[in-house]
Structure formats: structure tokens, C-alpha cells
Design a protein around this motif. Structure first.
Motif, PDB file in Angstrom:
ATOM      1  N   LEU A  25       0.862  -1.155  -0.133  1.00 25.35           N
ATOM      2  CA  LEU A  25      -0.147  -0.065  -0.016  1.00 25.35           C
ATOM      3  C   LEU A  25       0.980   1.125   0.115  1.00 25.35           C
ATOM      4  O   LEU A  25       1.486   1.738   0.917  1.00 25.35           O
ATOM      5  CB  LEU A  25      -1.031   0.007   1.241  1.00 25.35           C
ATOM      6  CG  LEU A  25      -1.989   1.090   1.230  1.00 25.35           C
ATOM      7  CD1 LEU A  25      -3.015   0.910  -0.012  1.00 25.35           C
ATOM      8  CD2 LEU A  25      -2.534   1.261   2.658  1.00 25.35           C
ATOM      9  N   LYS A  27       2.074   4.821  -0.038  1.00 30.44           N
ATOM     10  CA  LYS A  27       1.838   6.123   0.523  1.00 30.44           C
ATOM     11  C   LYS A  27       2.501   7.249  -0.285  1.00 30.44           C
ATOM     12  O   LYS A  27       3.489   7.607  -0.441  1.00 30.44           O
ATOM     13  CB  LYS A  27       2.298   6.393   1.905  1.00 30.44           C
ATOM     14  CG  LYS A  27       1.668   5.491   3.091  1.00 30.44           C
ATOM     15  CD  LYS A  27       0.450   5.948   3.435  1.00 30.44           C
ATOM     16  CE  LYS A  27      -0.173   4.984   4.391  1.00 30.44           C
ATOM     17  NZ  LYS A  27      -1.584   5.304   4.696  1.00 30.44           N
ATOM     18  N   ARG A  64      12.566  11.150  -2.581  1.00 26.49           N
ATOM     19  CA  ARG A  64      11.583  11.863  -1.887  1.00 26.49           C
ATOM     20  C   ARG A  64      12.144  12.502  -0.773  1.00 26.49           C
ATOM     21  O   ARG A  64      11.621  13.948  -0.233  1.00 26.49           O
ATOM     22  CB  ARG A  64      10.127  11.357  -1.681  1.00 26.49           C
ATOM     23  CG  ARG A  64       9.550  10.925  -3.156  1.00 26.49           C
ATOM     24  CD  ARG A  64       8.265  10.151  -2.736  1.00 26.49           C
ATOM     25  NE  ARG A  64       8.380   8.983  -2.253  1.00 26.49           N
ATOM     26  CZ  ARG A  64       8.665   7.861  -2.823  1.00 26.49           C
ATOM     27  NH1 ARG A  64       8.533   7.627  -3.960  1.00 26.49           N
ATOM     28  NH2 ARG A  64       9.054   6.709  -2.077  1.00 26.49           N
ATOM     29  N   ASP A 124      13.666  11.214   5.566  1.00 25.95           N
ATOM     30  CA  ASP A 124      13.388  10.539   4.487  1.00 25.95           C
ATOM     31  C   ASP A 124      11.559  10.863   4.466  1.00 25.95           C
ATOM     32  O   ASP A 124      11.427  11.221   5.820  1.00 25.95           O
ATOM     33  CB  ASP A 124      13.484   8.993   4.231  1.00 25.95           C
ATOM     34  CG  ASP A 124      13.490   8.495   2.874  1.00 25.95           C
ATOM     35  OD1 ASP A 124      12.904   9.354   1.975  1.00 25.95           O
ATOM     36  OD2 ASP A 124      13.832   7.353   2.937  1.00 25.95           O
ATOM     37  N   ASP A 125      10.957  10.365   3.494  1.00 28.17           N
ATOM     38  CA  ASP A 125       9.450  10.580   3.525  1.00 28.17           C
ATOM     39  C   ASP A 125       8.827   9.636   4.267  1.00 28.17           C
ATOM     40  O   ASP A 125       7.992   9.919   5.224  1.00 28.17           O
ATOM     41  CB  ASP A 125       9.027  11.009   2.132  1.00 28.17           C
ATOM     42  CG  ASP A 125       9.110   9.604   1.236  1.00 28.17           C
ATOM     43  OD1 ASP A 125      10.015   8.606   1.542  1.00 28.17           O
ATOM     44  OD2 ASP A 125       8.068   9.485   0.420  1.00 28.17           O
ATOM     45  N   ALA A 128       9.727   2.630   6.317  1.00 23.34           N
ATOM     46  CA  ALA A 128       8.849   1.096   6.046  1.00 23.34           C
ATOM     47  C   ALA A 128       9.811   0.099   7.132  1.00 23.34           C
ATOM     48  O   ALA A 128       9.640   0.355   8.170  1.00 23.34           O
ATOM     49  CB  ALA A 128       8.765   1.019   4.695  1.00 23.34           C
ATOM     50  N   THR A 129      10.497  -0.555   6.192  1.00 23.19           N
ATOM     51  CA  THR A 129      11.236  -1.605   6.784  1.00 23.19           C
ATOM     52  C   THR A 129      12.344  -1.182   7.907  1.00 23.19           C
ATOM     53  O   THR A 129      12.984  -1.930   8.538  1.00 23.19           O
ATOM     54  CB  THR A 129      11.692  -2.825   6.015  1.00 23.19           C
ATOM     55  OG1 THR A 129      12.689  -2.230   5.097  1.00 23.19           O
ATOM     56  CG2 THR A 129      10.747  -3.272   5.024  1.00 23.19           C
ATOM     57  N   GLY A 130      12.800   0.147   7.356  1.00 29.19           N
ATOM     58  CA  GLY A 130      13.983   0.814   8.093  1.00 29.19           C
ATOM     59  C   GLY A 130      15.405   0.517   7.324  1.00 29.19           C
ATOM     60  O   GLY A 130      16.265   0.745   8.020  1.00 29.19           O
ATOM     61  N   THR A 132      16.667   1.282   4.486  1.00 28.46           N
ATOM     62  CA  THR A 132      17.212   2.422   3.824  1.00 28.46           C
ATOM     63  C   THR A 132      17.606   3.501   4.796  1.00 28.46           C
ATOM     64  O   THR A 132      18.985   3.963   4.703  1.00 28.46           O
ATOM     65  CB  THR A 132      16.123   3.328   3.141  1.00 28.46           C
ATOM     66  OG1 THR A 132      15.627   2.147   2.094  1.00 28.46           O
ATOM     67  CG2 THR A 132      16.776   4.206   2.316  1.00 28.46           C
TER      68      THR A 132
HETATM   69  P1  AMP Z   1      12.531   0.964   3.790  1.00 33.02           P
HETATM   70  O1  AMP Z   1      14.076   0.749   3.570  1.00 33.02           O
HETATM   71  O2  AMP Z   1      11.771  -0.350   3.867  1.00 33.02           O
HETATM   72  O3  AMP Z   1      12.186   1.639   5.119  1.00 33.02           O
HETATM   73  O4  AMP Z   1      11.822   1.847   2.586  1.00 33.02           O
HETATM   74  C1  AMP Z   1      12.102   3.188   2.754  1.00 33.02           C
HETATM   75  C2  AMP Z   1      12.137   3.777   1.321  1.00 33.02           C
HETATM   76  O5  AMP Z   1      11.082   3.194   0.444  1.00 33.02           O
HETATM   77  C3  AMP Z   1      11.647   5.185   1.804  1.00 33.02           C
HETATM   78  O6  AMP Z   1      12.571   6.029   0.821  1.00 33.02           O
HETATM   79  C4  AMP Z   1      10.380   5.282   1.103  1.00 33.02           C
HETATM   80  O7  AMP Z   1      10.095   6.233   0.056  1.00 33.02           O
HETATM   81  C5  AMP Z   1       9.993   4.000   0.205  1.00 33.02           C
HETATM   82  N1  AMP Z   1       8.850   3.383   0.573  1.00 33.02           N
HETATM   83  C6  AMP Z   1       8.686   1.978   1.416  1.00 33.02           C
HETATM   84  N2  AMP Z   1       7.524   1.791   1.538  1.00 33.02           N
HETATM   85  C7  AMP Z   1       6.737   2.722   1.135  1.00 33.02           C
HETATM   86  C8  AMP Z   1       5.206   2.765   1.250  1.00 33.02           C
HETATM   87  N3  AMP Z   1       4.426   1.813   1.566  1.00 33.02           N
HETATM   88  N4  AMP Z   1       4.876   3.884   0.745  1.00 33.02           N
HETATM   89  C9  AMP Z   1       5.632   4.858   0.132  1.00 33.02           C
HETATM   90  N5  AMP Z   1       7.033   4.839   0.057  1.00 33.02           N
HETATM   91  C10 AMP Z   1       7.458   3.704   0.461  1.00 33.02           C
END
Ligand code: AMP
Length: 176
Positions: A25, A27, A64, A124-125, A128-130, A132
Motif C-alpha cells: 500500500l 503512501k 523524496r 526521509d519521507d 517502512a522496514t528501516g 534504507t
Molecule cells: P525501507 O527501507 O523499507 O524503510 O523503505 C524506505 C524507502 O522506501 C523510503 O525511501 C520510502 O520512500 C519508500 N517506501 C517504502 N515503503 C513505502 C510505502 N508503503 N509507501 C511509500 N513509500 C515507501
């Protein structure tokens, strides 16, 4: 309008099912970016919730994250450094490969983007899983920077991304 009224703009975060893959989903923050008062409220709130961290520098994560990092840096009179996808940065750089749920990814940063001992705030915007944000923090620490916090417009709490940041303070404006 006060800076604490971003909840009033939650409808400007568009939920897009099954993007970029089935089951995700997404965002989508672009409607919020297009709305002047909402964008201002978002930046003001990021500034408010990170003020106590006393950062010297903001680091934005492509792409973003750049929008929020640059606006926050401007609003708080700090500089901004960039963490980018591979192959985009021209000068001497450091890189880190990190694991994703399926597969891996790579980020790069100029070697002189953060000075040893500098207090750095990661922006970051979405958290999610952390993966990045955790990799970004590791890259900053590798060049001697002190990661004093990580802040996000949106935190997807159910994914537990904070854990990947260990002891680093994590702040977010909107939680889902
Ligand atoms: P993560 O490494 O899983 O925390 O993912 C973080 C990166 O992926 C961020 O730069 C977010 O912009 C993008 N991202 C991950 N999941 C979503 C989501 N459900 N909606 C929008 N952006 C996401």
C-alpha cells in the motif's frame, strides 16, 4: 492554521494499493507536496519534533527524502547532504550494500558529505522496514558522523522499521 495541524491534511496522503508491487500500500505524498499550507505544516512539524536533537546537518535520502531534507534544512538554517542511488555522485564517495526483504540495494554518499564529529539528522519521507534509513545511518557513522536522529513524515509502525536504527532516536509526524 498552526504548525501542529498536519492531521488536517492527512487526506492529502494518497493510498495507492499494489504499487510498486502487489501487496504494497503505497503512501503517495505528491498531493500533500502540491498544497502550500500542508507542505508548510509538514516541514514545521518536522522542525518541531527534531529541534531538541541539536543537529548540525541534515542528510536527505534519494529521492523524496531530498524534498523534505532541503526544506527542513532551509527552515532551520542548516546545510543538507545527499545520500544517493549508485552512479549519481561525481566525487570521491563511500558506498554500502544492504539487504532488502527480497534482494539487496546500494546507496552512496560523498566522502566529505559529513565531517567527523558532526551531528547529523537523517530525513526521509517514509519509514517502512528501516533498511534504507539504517544503511544511511551506517554510512554516516562510517565517515565519523554522529547520527543524532532520524525523522520521517510517515512511519509505517506495523513494519517495525525503528528496530533497524538501534539506539538512534526516531521521530515521525504521522504514524500508521
Ligand atoms: P525501507 O527501507 O523499507 O524503510 O523503505 C524506505 C524507502 O522506501 C523510503 O525511501 C520510502 O520512500 C519508500 N517506501 C517504502 N515503503 C513505502 C510505502 N508503503 N509507501 C511509500 N513509500 C515507501
Amino acid at each position: 492554521m498552526t504548525s501542529s495541524s498536519l492531521q488536517a491534511y492527512e487526506h492529502l496522503i494518497r493510498n495507492v494499493p499494489d504499487f510498486p508491487k502487489p501487496g504494497i500500500l503505497f503512501k503517495d505524498i505528491t498531493p500533500l507536496l502540491q498544497n502550500g499550507p500542508a507542505l508548510r505544516a509538514a516541514i514545521d512539524q518536522l522542525a518541531e519534533i527534531t529541534n531538541d536533537l541539536n543537529a548540525d546537518l541534515v542528510v536527505g535520502v534519494e529521492s523524496r527524502g531530498f524534498l523534505f531534507a532541503a526544506a527542513l534544512a532551509y527552515a532551520t538554517r542548516r546545510g543538507v547532504s545527499l545520500v544517493r542511488k549508485p552512479g549519481k555522485l561525481p566525487a570521491d564517495k563511500v558506498r554500502l550494500d544492504y539487504a532488502l526483504e527480497y534482494g539487496s540495494d546500494t546507496i552512496e554518499m560523498h566522502s566529505d558529505a559529513v565531517q567527523p564529529g558532526q551531528r547529523v539528522l537523517v530525513i526521509d519521507d517514509v519509514l517502512a522496514t528501516g533498511g534504507t534509513a539504517g544503511a544511511t545511518a551506517a554510512l554516516i557513522q562510517q565517515v565519523g558522523g554522529l547520527v543524532v536522529g532520524a525523522a520521517f513524515l510517515i512511519e509505517l509502525e506495523f513494519l517495525g522499521g525503528r528496530v533497524r536504527l538501534g539506539d538512534i532516536p526516531v521521530r515521525s509526524v504521522l504514524k500508521y
